[in-house]
Design an enzyme around this catalytic site. Structure first.
Site, mmCIF file in Angstrom:
data_model
loop_
_atom_site.group_PDB
_atom_site.id
_atom_site.type_symbol
_atom_site.label_atom_id
_atom_site.label_comp_id
_atom_site.label_asym_id
_atom_site.label_seq_id
_atom_site.Cartn_x
_atom_site.Cartn_y
_atom_site.Cartn_z
ATOM 1 N NE ARG A 3 -3.725 -2.301 -0.110
ATOM 2 C CZ ARG A 3 -4.497 -2.592 -1.148
ATOM 3 N NH1 ARG A 3 -4.455 -1.865 -2.246
ATOM 4 N NH2 ARG A 3 -5.298 -3.632 -1.101
ATOM 5 C CD GLU A 54 -5.226 3.063 -8.825
ATOM 6 O OE1 GLU A 54 -5.985 2.134 -9.168
ATOM 7 O OE2 GLU A 54 -4.006 3.073 -9.059
HETATM 8 C C1 3EB Z 1 -6.215 -1.907 -5.690
HETATM 9 O O1 3EB Z 1 -6.108 -1.423 -4.564
HETATM 10 C C2 3EB Z 1 -6.444 -0.959 -6.812
HETATM 11 O O2 3EB Z 1 -1.368 -3.686 -9.587
HETATM 12 O O3 3EB Z 1 0.278 -2.352 -9.102
HETATM 13 C C3 3EB Z 1 -3.603 -0.067 -6.984
HETATM 14 C C4 3EB Z 1 -2.216 0.081 -6.882
HETATM 15 C C5 3EB Z 1 -4.113 -1.048 -7.808
HETATM 16 C C6 3EB Z 1 -1.354 -0.764 -7.577
HETATM 17 C C7 3EB Z 1 -0.932 -2.654 -9.078
HETATM 18 C C8 3EB Z 1 -3.244 -1.892 -8.494
HETATM 19 C C9 3EB Z 1 -1.868 -1.752 -8.387
HETATM 20 O O4 3EB Z 1 -6.178 -3.125 -5.911
HETATM 21 C C10 3EB Z 1 -5.583 -1.212 -7.980
#
Ligand code: 3EB
Length: 365
Positions: A230, A337
């Site tokens: 995260r 996002e």
């Molecule tokens: C999520 O939280 C939304 O595959 O590198 C957010 C950040 C998301 C990175 C990635 C995907 C990615 O799943 C999508």
């Protein structure tokens, strides 16, 4: 006493000012150019000398000029190339990027979908470079077109996830726990484009207590879980810096607020607030705050921009630096996002100074 110059500075500027910056990029009072990315539709032909600058095909809000995000560092910098990667490094940080043409892959050499094979090869070369130079991956930006489209019986985002995870495994890297921060967005055209920041210092990954870690997502979201944390936390030259991954309206592992972009925006910001709290807990001397982060906001439908902006202004309650772009998000039901970073300097001028003093949001795109 003069404040120590920040080891890392993010500047957001119109692409029209980039060429001068690239020319002056070798040093100066504000530090040299490490690398960055420019966003425009179509992608700009960049005359970037030997600087690693990515030209991304992404739609901007109506009437907005092409926009660049440029990372600077005052350290002596050196450029290089490793396979398809162009990079530039100092003693502390390295920025790299690459643009791969999916169509130029030629005849498939095995049964893997071309995007999957290309992603795996790309990440393998990145890991080779970082291992050879002794850097730890901190933050990845992944862009490729038609992210939600199905081909080879699989959504392209899922193909990407398999290729990325296979590269981690091939390099003996863990695919859970201490993994880098990232985002993955659908661009309007071009090939697979990856940019990354890496550091000599150790990187600590941060998870969000409100969300299942992405690397533990259940298989309903794809045969392989996405390999990202995260956020990534790093201390560079005595300063704690935080790189928050693309953050969406997901709680647990489920998308919330289908079709409601305002509520999705608030949920993104609740998630970012939770990540910030977690980062401050893990780095007790840090004081990350929502109103001092630099934001990048990807909105699926351009007509939702005004709403997303209003919700951000209301939630954060102070002017912030935010770049707005139109992009497809990696789940079809996600409308927005938001990514963010903090602890590094932002804008021109001294460490800690922010861009402008605009009312509400300083919307620089
Ligand atoms: C999520 O939280 C939304 O595959 O590198 C957010 C950040 C998301 C990175 C990635 C995907 C990615 O799943 C999508």
């Amino acid at each position: 006493m003069m404040p120590a110059e920040a080891i890392l500075r993010l500047e957001v500027l119109p692409a029209s000012r980039l060429s001068r910056l690239a020319r002056d990029g070798q040093g100066g009072a504000l530090g040299g150019v490490l690398g960055g990315a420019c966003f425009s539709h179509p992608a700009l032909p960049l005359d970037s000398a030997d600087l690693p600058l990515l030209a991304v095909d992404m739609v901007l809000p109506p009437g907005k000029e092409a926009i660049c995000e440029v990372w600077h560092s005052p350290e002596p910098l050196e450029s290089g190339q490793h396979g398809p990667i162009r990079y530039r490094q100092g003693e502390t940080v390295l920025f790299g990027c690459m643009s791969l043409d999916e169509a130029a892959g030629g005849a498939p050499v095995d049964a893997r979908p071309p995007l999957q094979a290309m992603t795996e090869a790309a990440y393998q070369s990145i890991f080779e470079l970082l291992e050879a130079r002794g850097y730890h991956a901190l933050r990845f930006w992944n862009y490729f077109p038609a992210i939600n489209r199905e081909s080879h019986h699989k959504e392209r985002y899922r193909q990407f996830n398999i290729g990325r995870q296979d590269a981690f495994l091939a390099h003996g890297r863990s695919v859970i726990g201490n993994v880098p921060a990232a985002c993955a967005l659908g661009s309007a055209g071009g090939g697979l484009q990856i940019a990354f920041l890496a550091a000599r210092a150790n990187v600590i990954s941060v998870e969000n207590p409100r969300q299942v870690s992405a690397y533990h997502y259940p298989s309903q979201y794809g045969p392989r879980s996405p390999t990202f944390a995260r956020a990534g936390l790093v201390n560079l030259a005595g300063r704690d810096m935080l790189f928050i991954s693309g953050t969406a309206s997901i709680v647990g592992h489920q998308t919330l607020h289908h079709g409601d972009v305002a509520a999705q925006t608030r949920e993104c910001l609740q998630n970012i607030a939770a990540i910030v709290a977690e980062a401050n807990r893990q780095a007790p001397s840090a004081d990350f705050r929502l109103d001092t982060l630099a934001y990048k906001v990807y909105v699926r439908h351009p007509e939702n921009l005004v709403t997303v902006c209003r919700e951000m202004a209301q939630f954060i309650g102070a002017p912030v630096v935010a770049v707005f772009l139109q992009a497809d998000v990696c789940r079809a039901d996600l409308l927005v996002e938001i990514e963010a970073s903090g602890g590094h300097a932002i804008g021109p001028g001294q460490a800690g100074a922010s861009i402008g003093n605009m009312p509400c949001l300083a919307i620089v795109a």
